[in-house]
Scaffold this motif. Structure first.
Motif, mmCIF file in Angstrom:
data_model
loop_
_atom_site.group_PDB
_atom_site.id
_atom_site.type_symbol
_atom_site.label_atom_id
_atom_site.label_comp_id
_atom_site.label_asym_id
_atom_site.label_seq_id
_atom_site.Cartn_x
_atom_site.Cartn_y
_atom_site.Cartn_z
ATOM 1 N N HIS A 135 -2.828 -5.400 -13.905
ATOM 2 C CA HIS A 135 -4.202 -5.318 -13.415
ATOM 3 C C HIS A 135 -4.275 -4.908 -11.945
ATOM 4 O O HIS A 135 -5.378 -4.751 -11.415
ATOM 5 C CB HIS A 135 -4.906 -6.655 -13.630
ATOM 6 N N SER A 136 -3.110 -4.732 -11.317
ATOM 7 C CA SER A 136 -3.076 -4.239 -9.934
ATOM 8 C C SER A 136 -2.595 -2.798 -9.873
ATOM 9 O O SER A 136 -2.322 -2.275 -8.790
ATOM 10 C CB SER A 136 -2.154 -5.117 -9.080
ATOM 11 N N TRP B 24 -7.451 -11.443 -6.527
ATOM 12 C CA TRP B 24 -7.006 -12.451 -7.479
ATOM 13 C C TRP B 24 -5.635 -12.121 -8.061
ATOM 14 O O TRP B 24 -4.746 -12.971 -8.140
ATOM 15 C CB TRP B 24 -8.029 -12.611 -8.593
ATOM 16 N N HIS B 25 -5.426 -10.866 -8.451
ATOM 17 C CA HIS B 25 -4.169 -10.512 -9.099
ATOM 18 C C HIS B 25 -3.012 -10.457 -8.101
ATOM 19 O O HIS B 25 -1.880 -10.800 -8.453
ATOM 20 C CB HIS B 25 -4.321 -9.185 -9.849
ATOM 21 N N THR B 26 -3.273 -10.028 -6.875
ATOM 22 C CA THR B 26 -2.230 -10.104 -5.848
ATOM 23 C C THR B 26 -1.869 -11.548 -5.562
ATOM 24 O O THR B 26 -0.686 -11.910 -5.422
ATOM 25 C CB THR B 26 -2.709 -9.435 -4.549
ATOM 26 N N PHE B 27 -2.869 -12.401 -5.500
ATOM 27 C CA PHE B 27 -2.666 -13.826 -5.240
ATOM 28 C C PHE B 27 -1.821 -14.462 -6.345
ATOM 29 O O PHE B 27 -0.835 -15.163 -6.068
ATOM 30 C CB PHE B 27 -4.025 -14.514 -5.137
ATOM 31 N N SER B 28 -2.177 -14.205 -7.605
ATOM 32 C CA SER B 28 -1.446 -14.807 -8.725
ATOM 33 C C SER B 28 -0.038 -14.238 -8.844
ATOM 34 O O SER B 28 0.914 -14.967 -9.156
ATOM 35 C CB SER B 28 -2.214 -14.591 -10.036
ATOM 36 N N LEU C 288 3.354 1.465 -8.200
ATOM 37 C CA LEU C 288 2.920 0.939 -9.501
ATOM 38 C C LEU C 288 1.946 -0.217 -9.350
ATOM 39 O O LEU C 288 1.241 -0.552 -10.309
ATOM 40 C CB LEU C 288 4.129 0.494 -10.326
ATOM 41 N N ILE C 289 1.942 -0.856 -8.189
ATOM 42 C CA ILE C 289 0.966 -1.912 -7.925
ATOM 43 C C ILE C 289 0.364 -1.689 -6.542
ATOM 44 O O ILE C 289 0.988 -1.087 -5.660
ATOM 45 C CB ILE C 289 1.593 -3.328 -7.992
ATOM 46 N N ARG C 290 -0.851 -2.187 -6.378
ATOM 47 C CA ARG C 290 -1.540 -2.122 -5.095
ATOM 48 C C ARG C 290 -1.739 -3.550 -4.596
ATOM 49 O O ARG C 290 -2.157 -4.418 -5.365
ATOM 50 C CB ARG C 290 -2.876 -1.393 -5.230
ATOM 51 N N ALA D 203 -4.963 -11.556 0.419
ATOM 52 C CA ALA D 203 -4.598 -12.451 -0.683
ATOM 53 C C ALA D 203 -3.099 -12.719 -0.695
ATOM 54 O O ALA D 203 -2.650 -13.836 -0.977
ATOM 55 C CB ALA D 203 -5.040 -11.847 -2.015
ATOM 56 N N PHE D 204 -2.319 -11.698 -0.367
ATOM 57 C CA PHE D 204 -0.869 -11.858 -0.297
ATOM 58 C C PHE D 204 -0.495 -12.873 0.779
ATOM 59 O O PHE D 204 0.335 -13.765 0.557
ATOM 60 C CB PHE D 204 -0.218 -10.506 -0.015
#
Length: 444
Positions: free
Chosen positions: A159-160, A167-171, A201-203, A208-209
């Motif tokens: 999802h990133s 949210w997705h970077t955090f998780s 492949l991810i952003r 959040a990071f």
């Protein structure tokens, strides 16, 4: 027209799919209830009882294989101790393990269904949920938490892929930080994430990071306080033959570790179940008959599925050069293929650099990813998937054999015995004082 309408129809009914979910859950319960509480489990229960009874938060996790110190952080104590605050029993943290495994299945099944279509769910359930690699790990054991963390990593990365998401970077970051505190194999997720970011492949959503890193750091503070405390007697003996790069230099540890990647997508399960199952609890003649029958069935099925897994990985690796170079993706399948290839690269580096010989539990953190080549294989060979899915004798035969392996493995094998009462074992250990005060030092 939606993508689902363009995909071929499903070949297996909802009832059949849910039956496999129930069956896998039942065998997970059976493995959990017949578990022999050994060194790793006693360490977990020690931390749990200290927190539940005395609010004593042990600042480190289990001893790392090879005597290379402890896993850092308080997470292990929280995962076991908080459930035991509700009910003082080893079953309490196992309930949490089950919840995490169900969440993992939900996320993994939905992600793969979105990418491949509903027809792939039968493969997911057979080789992920019903697999003895999985059901035998729905127990009180620190690698049991890795299935959830690995699935969170896959789900968050997916999802990133095209946009920054707080949210997705955090998780994703928390999943790596949690794995750091649970098991030394966390380094594979860290390597994988680095490669994914490097290749686009991810952003990453940087605020959040940073927030996730601060939370992880806060959980490690008690560990560092203990680590740099005044000198205390050492409690860990470092293995004399452990050194960085051992897998690459000796060769065999590297090949053994990579072979587990292939085995995860087959029914050639871990030796403690596959060859460690005994039948002495049955009458003599029946034990001999069942032993011969099960030996034949499990080896035939293992070799067939192992060949398919090798074939699937060969097909994936043929496209690895293109997948590893790719920065732009036509669709989600292209992205997932690159993700799978970079996971394999991360496993290769981690196993090559490992200071110890890899065992199967060291790579369970990539079990969900190791199934991906198999999903691509069945997706490409649509006619074969249709044939197998619509052949109830083949499906039922597979389910029956795997179920029998699970049943007999849970009844009597290296780590399980039907005579064991886990709660009574816990009470015995507690009475003997083996769940007493925490170790005085964490330093290796």
């Amino acid at each position: 027209m939606t993508d689902d309408k363009l995909r071929p129809p499903a070949y297996v009914s909802n009832f059949y799919l849910w039956s496999i979910v129930v069956l896998g859950s039942v065998f997970g319960c059976l493995f959990a209830c017949t578990q022999d509480l050994r060194y790793d489990e006693i360490q977990l229960l020690h931390k749990g009882t200290q927190l539940a009874r005395h609010l004593n938060l042990v600042p480190f996790g289990n001893v790392v294989t090879g005597g290379l110190g402890h896993s850092p952080g308080i997470l292990t104590s929280l995962l076991v101790g908080i459930p035991m605050m509700v009910v003082m029993s080893p079953i309490s943290p196992v309930v949490l393990v089950f919840i995490l495994h169900f969440i993992s299945l939900y996320l993994y099944a939905n992600l793969t269904r979105e990418i491949f279509g509903r027809r792939i769910l039968i493969i997911v359930l057979l080789f992920y949920w019903l697999s003895v690699w999985h059901t035998s790990k729905m127990i009180l054991w620190n690698p049991s938490y890795l299935f959830f963390l690995s699935t969170i990593h896959l789900w968050s990365s997916y999802h990133s892929r095209s946009r920054k998401s707080a949210w997705h970077t955090f998780s994703l970051t928390l999943a790596i930080g949690a794995a750091l505190q649970v098991h030394s194999s966390w380094v594979i997720l860290a390597l994988l994430s680095t490669f994914l970011y490097w290749r686009g492949l991810i952003r990453i959503h940087w605020p959040a990071f940073i927030a996730a890193c601060l939370i992880i750091l806060a959980m490690l503070i008690p560990y560092f306080i203990d680590l740099f405390a005044p000198s205390k007697p050492d409690t860990i003996i470092i293995a004399s033959d452990a050194f960085i790069g051992r897998g690459l230099i000796y060769g065999y540890p590297l090949m053994k570790g990579l072979f587990y990647w292939i085995r995860y997508a087959s029914t050639y399960f871990s030796s403690d179940i596959f060859t460690g199952t005994t039948y002495g609890w049955m009458p003599g003649w029946l034990a001999s008959l069942v032993s011969i029958l099960m030996g034949s069935l499990k080896w035939v099925l293992a070799m067939v599925t192992l060949v398919v897994s090798c074939w699937a990985n060969f097909e994936l690796l043929k496209k690895a050069k293109q997948s590893l170079k790719r920065r732009e993706f036509n669709d989600s399948k292209d992205w997932l293929q690159s993700y799978a290839c970079w996971t394999f690269v991360s496993v290769f580096i981690a196993v090559a650099a490992s200071p110890i010989t890899t065992s199967y539990w060291h790579l369970l953190i990539v079990f969900p990813q190791a199934i991906l080549p198999l999903l691509f294989f069945w997706d490409r060979h649509e006619a074969l998937l249709q044939l197998v899915s619509r052949s109830k004798p083949i499906l039922t035969g597979f389910v029956v054999v795997v179920s029998l392996i699970s049943f007999f493995g849970a009844m009597s094998s290296v780590r399980h015995d039907y005579k064991i009462d886990v709660h009574s074992e816990f009470l015995r250990l507690d009475k003997e004082g083996r769940l007493g005060p925490p170790p005085t030092s964490n330093r290796p």
